[in-house]
Design a protein around this motif. Structure first.
Motif, mmCIF file in Angstrom:
data_model
loop_
_atom_site.group_PDB
_atom_site.id
_atom_site.type_symbol
_atom_site.label_atom_id
_atom_site.label_comp_id
_atom_site.label_asym_id
_atom_site.label_seq_id
_atom_site.Cartn_x
_atom_site.Cartn_y
_atom_site.Cartn_z
ATOM 1 N N ARG A 162 11.339 40.499 -2.294
ATOM 2 C CA ARG A 162 10.539 41.015 -1.004
ATOM 3 C C ARG A 162 11.745 40.200 0.286
ATOM 4 N NH1 ARG A 162 7.104 36.192 -3.680
ATOM 5 N NH2 ARG A 162 8.337 34.201 -2.647
ATOM 6 N N PHE A 163 11.142 40.444 1.248
ATOM 7 C CA PHE A 163 11.113 40.864 2.922
ATOM 8 C C PHE A 163 10.706 41.338 3.587
ATOM 9 C CE2 PHE A 163 14.621 43.877 1.114
ATOM 10 C CZ PHE A 163 14.620 44.694 2.442
ATOM 11 N N ASP A 164 10.691 40.837 4.806
ATOM 12 C CA ASP A 164 9.872 41.203 6.282
ATOM 13 C C ASP A 164 11.581 41.648 6.969
ATOM 14 O OD1 ASP A 164 8.262 40.206 5.951
ATOM 15 O OD2 ASP A 164 7.973 38.478 6.773
ATOM 16 N N VAL A 165 11.321 43.037 8.075
ATOM 17 C CA VAL A 165 12.405 44.121 8.864
ATOM 18 C C VAL A 165 11.734 43.701 10.550
ATOM 19 C CG1 VAL A 165 13.711 45.717 8.949
ATOM 20 C CG2 VAL A 165 13.718 44.455 6.610
ATOM 21 N N VAL A 166 11.977 43.321 11.072
ATOM 22 C CA VAL A 166 11.790 43.058 12.432
ATOM 23 C C VAL A 166 12.538 44.983 12.916
ATOM 24 C CG1 VAL A 166 11.750 42.422 15.040
ATOM 25 C CG2 VAL A 166 11.443 40.731 12.598
ATOM 26 N N MET A 167 11.723 45.370 13.426
ATOM 27 C CA MET A 167 12.284 46.211 13.271
ATOM 28 C C MET A 167 11.749 47.163 15.991
ATOM 29 S SD MET A 167 11.095 49.592 10.810
ATOM 30 C CE MET A 167 9.976 48.670 10.026
ATOM 31 N N SER A 168 12.912 47.476 16.203
ATOM 32 C CA SER A 168 12.429 48.020 17.392
ATOM 33 C C SER A 168 12.049 49.168 17.914
ATOM 34 C CB SER A 168 13.891 48.157 18.151
ATOM 35 O OG SER A 168 14.287 49.283 17.755
ATOM 36 N N PHE A 169 11.126 49.463 18.947
ATOM 37 C CA PHE A 169 9.734 50.069 19.555
ATOM 38 C C PHE A 169 10.985 51.544 19.417
ATOM 39 C CE2 PHE A 169 8.474 46.724 21.108
ATOM 40 C CZ PHE A 169 6.874 46.371 20.416
ATOM 41 N N HIS A 196 14.323 38.445 7.419
ATOM 42 C CA HIS A 196 13.929 37.305 7.141
ATOM 43 C C HIS A 196 12.863 37.389 5.780
ATOM 44 C CE1 HIS A 196 11.616 38.244 10.746
ATOM 45 N NE2 HIS A 196 10.595 37.588 9.459
ATOM 46 N N GLY A 197 12.278 35.991 5.123
ATOM 47 C CA GLY A 197 11.993 36.071 4.846
ATOM 48 C C GLY A 197 12.138 35.929 3.229
ATOM 49 N N PHE A 198 13.289 36.005 2.681
ATOM 50 C CA PHE A 198 13.546 37.248 1.668
ATOM 51 C C PHE A 198 14.208 35.954 0.767
ATOM 52 C CE2 PHE A 198 17.025 38.009 -1.849
ATOM 53 C CZ PHE A 198 17.439 39.672 -1.821
ATOM 54 N N TYR A 199 13.260 36.575 -0.462
ATOM 55 C CA TYR A 199 12.560 35.958 -1.456
ATOM 56 C C TYR A 199 12.893 37.034 -2.855
ATOM 57 C CZ TYR A 199 11.096 32.875 -4.724
ATOM 58 O OH TYR A 199 11.015 31.654 -6.243
ATOM 59 N N SER A 216 8.797 31.425 1.560
ATOM 60 C CA SER A 216 10.877 30.479 0.665
ATOM 61 C C SER A 216 11.803 31.329 0.188
ATOM 62 C CB SER A 216 9.607 30.212 -1.144
ATOM 63 O OG SER A 216 9.798 31.524 -1.500
ATOM 64 N N TYR A 217 12.870 30.549 -0.249
ATOM 65 C CA TYR A 217 14.088 30.891 -0.677
ATOM 66 C C TYR A 217 14.485 29.895 -1.601
ATOM 67 C CZ TYR A 217 16.344 26.916 1.844
ATOM 68 O OH TYR A 217 16.789 25.522 2.490
ATOM 69 N N ASN A 218 15.340 31.370 -2.394
ATOM 70 C CA ASN A 218 15.857 30.974 -3.345
ATOM 71 C C ASN A 218 16.746 29.242 -3.194
ATOM 72 O OD1 ASN A 218 14.921 33.600 -3.675
ATOM 73 N ND2 ASN A 218 14.767 33.242 -5.635
ATOM 74 N N THR A 219 16.897 28.697 -4.175
ATOM 75 C CA THR A 219 17.682 27.526 -4.501
ATOM 76 C C THR A 219 18.561 27.172 -5.472
ATOM 77 O OG1 THR A 219 16.055 25.854 -5.296
ATOM 78 C CG2 THR A 219 16.383 26.396 -2.103
ATOM 79 N N SER A 220 17.916 27.955 -6.439
ATOM 80 C CA SER A 220 18.333 28.226 -7.740
ATOM 81 C C SER A 220 19.917 28.737 -8.370
ATOM 82 C CB SER A 220 17.484 27.830 -8.859
ATOM 83 O OG SER A 220 16.511 29.349 -8.917
ATOM 84 N N ASN A 221 19.882 29.963 -8.019
ATOM 85 C CA ASN A 221 20.583 31.091 -8.473
ATOM 86 C C ASN A 221 21.308 31.719 -7.355
ATOM 87 O OD1 ASN A 221 21.442 33.344 -9.476
ATOM 88 N ND2 ASN A 221 19.770 34.034 -10.703
ATOM 89 N N THR A 222 23.081 31.334 -7.364
ATOM 90 C CA THR A 222 23.627 32.319 -6.884
ATOM 91 C C THR A 222 23.834 33.690 -6.492
ATOM 92 O OG1 THR A 222 25.435 31.783 -7.987
ATOM 93 C CG2 THR A 222 25.386 29.689 -6.677
#
Length: 382
Positions: free
Chosen positions: A340-347, A328-331, A299-305
């Motif tokens: 909370r969020f996810d980070v894709v990291m390389s090998f 991605h997945g920042f909330y 989910s992403y925030n919609t109510s707070n700039t």
């Protein structure tokens, strides 16, 4: 389209594919047995080790085609309690066996050729023998193109491997013909040396086919064209801000199952999410043939700039590292003070080290917030 309808359509495609594999393999068996008979006679009458080995190689090709048929039949068996996703990966095992036969044929040919280099035996070619060898080259070239073309249509690694092997056989037969002509015209015996050279070529091809099949069994990076198409289809939905973490599982040719995470506004209700997920699953299957078994939601925030500014600041900090490929997945949960969020990291970096670095940097930026950061694996092009 429901999951049951998807599975039924997949089964129908599997039946058509199986028919192509069986029909093509039967053609290969008939052609190779025909060549075995003629080459064996020519080799024995002319005392040519190269021609005899060529006949043995054709016999191994016929065996490869039998294995391909058996593999296709076993792979097409219906799912059962022990194998709920089917038996499709058996085809990869049969392709591995075919590759092993090619490798064995190459090693055997090399050994016999070296023996004949050490203790040469005088050959005696007739005009009929040369004509038969030349005809064998033509048959193998036609068979190679036919089998590989059918293999691509059916997406069968076993057939493609068999077609490639037939092409190598054509080269081998051509080299035998060339050495026979040289011996007939100038009396120079090169067939043992030519046989050794071609054997090395066949061994190399066998190793490459074996490694390709092993990669299929172990699991390799998904085709970027497929994953990008899935992301594009999903992202075309108005409420979807992004599609991430496409995880593709292959259970045999034409049997792909996938899961994905999509980013949706925090105002969407469960019934709308459910309807959206089913619509996405239907479109993905119709346009790619991939069965989407799981749709996770960010989910992403919609109510707070202000949160948008926080996201941009954190995104800039995280992506300043070369090994950070995507965020991605920042909330932000304002009530519990949680980011909370996810980070894709390389090998290129240990995920634990990368995660610790990000925790330290973001904590310094927003010390009043708790953090929940999930590391993602670089399993597909982000």
């Amino acid at each position: 389209m429901s999951e049951k309808e998807q599975l039924n359509e997949t089964a129908e495609l599997a039946v058509d594919r199986n028919k192509i594999i069986v029909k093509t393999s039967i053609v290969g068996i008939a052609a190779n047995l025909f060549l075995v008979a003629f080459k064996a006679v020519v080799g024995l009458l002319s005392h040519s080790i190269a021609v005899i080995l060529d006949a043995v190689n054709n016999l191994s090709d016929a065996l490869s085609s039998v294995i391909t048929i058996v593999g296709a039949k076993l792979a097409n068996r219906q799912p059962d309690k022990k194998h709920p996703l089917g038996h499709g990966r058996i085809e990869y095992i049969s392709a591995m066996v075919v590759a092993a036969i090619v490798l064995y044929a190459g090693i055997t040919s090399l050994v016999e050729s070296v023996k004949k280099i050490i203790t040469p035996e005088e050959a005696d070619y007739s005009v009929i023998s040369l004509i038969i060898i030349a005809a064998a080259v033509g048959v193998k070239l036609v068979l190679s193109r036919y089998v590989k073309a059918q293999g691509r249509i059916a997406n069968s690694q076993s057939l493609i491997a068999s077609g490639s092997d037939a092409g190598f056989d054509a080269i081998l037969s051509l080299s035998v013909l060339a050495s026979a002509l040289i011996y007939t015209i100038w009396g120079i015996s090169l067939e043992a040396y030519v046989g050794a050279f071609i054997s090395l070529f066949i061994i190399k091809a066998g190793i490459e086919m074996l490694m390709e099949t092993i990669n299929d069994i172990l699991g390799k990076r998904a085709d970027p064209e497929i994953t990008n198409k899935i992301k594009k289809i999903i992202s075309e939905e108005p409420d979807v801000r992004g599609a991430y973490d496409v995880f593709l599982n292959n259970y045999g040719p034409e049997k792909n199952y996938a899961s994905v995470h999509i980013e949706l506004p925090d105002t969407m209700t469960v019934d709308k999410v459910d309807a959206l997920s089913r619509r996405i699953q239907a479109r993905v299957y119709t346009e790619t043939g991939v069965i989407l078994t799981g749709v996770g939601v960010y989910s992403y925030n919609t109510s707070n700039t202000e949160i948008a500014h926080m996201r941009n600041a954190i995104l800039e900090k995280v992506m300043s590292h070369d090994w950070a490929l995507q965020l991605h997945g920042f909330y932000v949960d304002e009530e519990t003070k949680l980011i909370r969020f996810d980070v894709v990291m390389s090998f290129d970096i240990d995920s634990k080290d990368g995660l610790q670095t990000i925790y330290e940097e973001v904590s310094a930026m927003y010390p009043d917030y708790k953090l929940l950061i999930a590391p993602d694996v670089d399993i597909s092009d982000v």
